[in-house]
Scaffold this motif. Sequence first.
Motif, PDB file in Angstrom:
ATOM      1  N   TYR A 261      -4.773   4.236   1.242  1.00  0.00           N
ATOM      2  CA  TYR A 261      -5.298   4.664  -0.063  1.00  0.00           C
ATOM      3  C   TYR A 261      -6.479   5.609   0.122  1.00  0.00           C
ATOM      4  CZ  TYR A 261      -8.304   4.696  -4.101  1.00  0.00           C
ATOM      5  OH  TYR A 261      -9.128   5.117  -5.103  1.00  0.00           O
ATOM      6  N   LEU A 262      -7.420   5.240   0.960  1.00  0.00           N
ATOM      7  CA  LEU A 262      -8.626   6.059   1.136  1.00  0.00           C
ATOM      8  C   LEU A 262      -8.290   7.443   1.688  1.00  0.00           C
ATOM      9  CD1 LEU A 262     -11.080   3.343   2.499  1.00  0.00           C
ATOM     10  CD2 LEU A 262     -11.040   4.355   0.200  1.00  0.00           C
ATOM     11  N   ARG A 263      -7.315   7.522   2.579  1.00  0.00           N
ATOM     12  CA  ARG A 263      -6.928   8.814   3.155  1.00  0.00           C
ATOM     13  C   ARG A 263      -6.054   9.642   2.217  1.00  0.00           C
ATOM     14  NH1 ARG A 263      -6.053   5.341   7.194  1.00  0.00           N
ATOM     15  NH2 ARG A 263      -3.799   5.397   6.876  1.00  0.00           N
ATOM     16  N   GLY A 264      -5.125   8.989   1.545  1.00  0.00           N
ATOM     17  CA  GLY A 264      -4.108   9.729   0.818  1.00  0.00           C
ATOM     18  C   GLY A 264      -4.284   9.856  -0.681  1.00  0.00           C
ATOM     19  N   HIS A 265      -5.055   8.971  -1.289  1.00  0.00           N
ATOM     20  CA  HIS A 265      -5.129   8.959  -2.749  1.00  0.00           C
ATOM     21  C   HIS A 265      -6.550   8.981  -3.314  1.00  0.00           C
ATOM     22  CE1 HIS A 265      -0.821   8.129  -3.003  1.00  0.00           C
ATOM     23  NE2 HIS A 265      -1.013   7.257  -2.022  1.00  0.00           N
ATOM     24  N   ALA A 266      -7.503   8.397  -2.609  1.00  0.00           N
ATOM     25  CA  ALA A 266      -8.853   8.225  -3.156  1.00  0.00           C
ATOM     26  C   ALA A 266      -9.500   9.530  -3.611  1.00  0.00           C
ATOM     27  CB  ALA A 266      -9.745   7.492  -2.155  1.00  0.00           C
ATOM     28  N   PRO A 267      -9.438  10.613  -2.831  1.00  0.00           N
ATOM     29  CA  PRO A 267     -10.109  11.838  -3.301  1.00  0.00           C
ATOM     30  C   PRO A 267      -9.592  12.304  -4.663  1.00  0.00           C
ATOM     31  CG  PRO A 267      -9.616  12.015  -0.971  1.00  0.00           C
ATOM     32  CD  PRO A 267      -8.909  10.770  -1.471  1.00  0.00           C
TER      33      PRO A 267
ATOM     34  N   ALA B   6     -22.243  -2.048 -17.452  1.00  0.00           N
ATOM     35  CA  ALA B   6     -21.874  -2.229 -16.048  1.00  0.00           C
ATOM     36  C   ALA B   6     -20.555  -2.984 -15.959  1.00  0.00           C
ATOM     37  CB  ALA B   6     -22.972  -2.967 -15.294  1.00  0.00           C
ATOM     38  N   LEU B   7     -19.661  -2.476 -15.129  1.00  0.00           N
ATOM     39  CA  LEU B   7     -18.361  -3.100 -14.890  1.00  0.00           C
ATOM     40  C   LEU B   7     -18.149  -3.244 -13.393  1.00  0.00           C
ATOM     41  CD1 LEU B   7     -16.132  -0.956 -17.311  1.00  0.00           C
ATOM     42  CD2 LEU B   7     -17.017  -3.257 -17.715  1.00  0.00           C
ATOM     43  N   CYS B   8     -17.332  -4.206 -13.026  1.00  0.00           N
ATOM     44  CA  CYS B   8     -16.928  -4.402 -11.639  1.00  0.00           C
ATOM     45  C   CYS B   8     -15.405  -4.498 -11.625  1.00  0.00           C
ATOM     46  CB  CYS B   8     -17.544  -5.680 -11.077  1.00  0.00           C
ATOM     47  SG  CYS B   8     -17.016  -6.070  -9.407  1.00  0.00           S
ATOM     48  N   VAL B   9     -14.771  -3.658 -10.821  1.00  0.00           N
ATOM     49  CA  VAL B   9     -13.323  -3.713 -10.658  1.00  0.00           C
ATOM     50  C   VAL B   9     -13.044  -4.244  -9.260  1.00  0.00           C
ATOM     51  CG1 VAL B   9     -11.148  -2.449 -10.790  1.00  0.00           C
ATOM     52  CG2 VAL B   9     -13.110  -1.680 -12.139  1.00  0.00           C
ATOM     53  N   GLN B  10     -12.258  -5.294  -9.185  1.00  0.00           N
ATOM     54  CA  GLN B  10     -11.890  -5.885  -7.897  1.00  0.00           C
ATOM     55  C   GLN B  10     -10.386  -5.747  -7.713  1.00  0.00           C
ATOM     56  OE1 GLN B  10     -13.423  -9.892  -8.113  1.00  0.00           O
ATOM     57  NE2 GLN B  10     -15.394  -9.242  -7.291  1.00  0.00           N
ATOM     58  N   TYR B  11     -10.017  -4.977  -6.697  1.00  0.00           N
ATOM     59  CA  TYR B  11      -8.618  -4.788  -6.335  1.00  0.00           C
ATOM     60  C   TYR B  11      -8.309  -5.679  -5.144  1.00  0.00           C
ATOM     61  CZ  TYR B  11      -9.153  -0.372  -8.905  1.00  0.00           C
ATOM     62  OH  TYR B  11      -9.410   0.573  -9.860  1.00  0.00           O
ATOM     63  N   THR B  12      -7.187  -6.361  -5.170  1.00  0.00           N
ATOM     64  CA  THR B  12      -6.723  -7.126  -4.025  1.00  0.00           C
ATOM     65  C   THR B  12      -5.638  -6.307  -3.339  1.00  0.00           C
ATOM     66  OG1 THR B  12      -7.155  -9.183  -5.215  1.00  0.00           O
ATOM     67  CG2 THR B  12      -5.731  -9.321  -3.276  1.00  0.00           C
ATOM     68  N   LEU B  13      -5.814  -6.104  -2.045  1.00  0.00           N
ATOM     69  CA  LEU B  13      -4.850  -5.347  -1.249  1.00  0.00           C
ATOM     70  C   LEU B  13      -4.261  -6.220  -0.165  1.00  0.00           C
ATOM     71  CD1 LEU B  13      -7.320  -3.127  -1.997  1.00  0.00           C
ATOM     72  CD2 LEU B  13      -5.622  -1.670  -0.940  1.00  0.00           C
ATOM     73  N   ARG B  14      -3.084  -5.862   0.261  1.00  0.00           N
ATOM     74  CA  ARG B  14      -2.348  -6.615   1.279  1.00  0.00           C
ATOM     75  C   ARG B  14      -3.152  -6.724   2.569  1.00  0.00           C
ATOM     76  NH1 ARG B  14       1.919  -3.304   1.700  1.00  0.00           N
ATOM     77  NH2 ARG B  14       0.791  -2.152   3.262  1.00  0.00           N
ATOM     78  N   ASP B  15      -3.721  -5.592   3.026  1.00  0.00           N
ATOM     79  CA  ASP B  15      -4.433  -5.593   4.304  1.00  0.00           C
ATOM     80  C   ASP B  15      -5.289  -4.332   4.442  1.00  0.00           C
ATOM     81  OD1 ASP B  15      -2.523  -3.591   4.887  1.00  0.00           O
ATOM     82  OD2 ASP B  15      -1.278  -4.968   6.039  1.00  0.00           O
ATOM     83  N   GLN B  16      -6.013  -4.252   5.536  1.00  0.00           N
ATOM     84  CA  GLN B  16      -6.896  -3.122   5.806  1.00  0.00           C
ATOM     85  C   GLN B  16      -6.097  -1.817   5.923  1.00  0.00           C
ATOM     86  OE1 GLN B  16     -10.375  -3.553   6.059  1.00  0.00           O
ATOM     87  NE2 GLN B  16     -10.518  -1.334   6.044  1.00  0.00           N
ATOM     88  N   ALA B  17      -4.887  -1.887   6.458  1.00  0.00           N
ATOM     89  CA  ALA B  17      -4.054  -0.686   6.593  1.00  0.00           C
ATOM     90  C   ALA B  17      -3.716  -0.098   5.219  1.00  0.00           C
ATOM     91  CB  ALA B  17      -2.779  -1.011   7.367  1.00  0.00           C
ATOM     92  N   ALA B  18      -3.451  -0.951   4.252  1.00  0.00           N
ATOM     93  CA  ALA B  18      -3.155  -0.470   2.894  1.00  0.00           C
ATOM     94  C   ALA B  18      -4.377   0.212   2.296  1.00  0.00           C
ATOM     95  CB  ALA B  18      -2.697  -1.624   2.009  1.00  0.00           C
ATOM     96  N   LEU B  19      -5.555  -0.356   2.512  1.00  0.00           N
ATOM     97  CA  LEU B  19      -6.777   0.276   2.025  1.00  0.00           C
ATOM     98  C   LEU B  19      -6.987   1.613   2.718  1.00  0.00           C
ATOM     99  CD1 LEU B  19      -9.337   0.292   0.309  1.00  0.00           C
ATOM    100  CD2 LEU B  19     -10.461  -0.972   2.166  1.00  0.00           C
ATOM    101  N   GLY B  20      -6.793   1.657   4.020  1.00  0.00           N
ATOM    102  CA  GLY B  20      -6.945   2.909   4.756  1.00  0.00           C
ATOM    103  C   GLY B  20      -6.010   3.986   4.246  1.00  0.00           C
TER     104      GLY B  20
END
Length: 103
Positions: free
Chosen positions: A70-76, A54-68
């Motif tokens: 990523y989720l829309r444009g890169h995650a898939p 079991a591993l846990c990866v924790q990414y720190t992002l600038r803000d919610q917009a940056a996460l959004g």
Amino acid sequence: MIVYEVNLVIDMAIAAEYRAWLGAHVDELLTLPGFLDARILDVLEPAPTVGQVALCVQYTLRDQAALGAYLRGHAPRMRAAGITRFGERFQAARRVLREAALR
């Protein structure tokens, strides 16, 4: 600041190969806008099932917009890369966290 956490359970038989792939995967994410840092942690408790890691990866992002973005444009595409390579020999669960405002 946002923490995007990915919790992984990996079959022991592919653990070394998966760890090598994961390092490159994390490095790629860190090139995306808004990603500030990442760390890969071994999960000690709860202990993984026998035959798994079991591993846990924790990414720190600038803000919610940056996460959004990523989720829309890169995650898939990024998620599909792991599935294509390792199939059902791993599982991933994700959480999004932010620092609590206690006062």
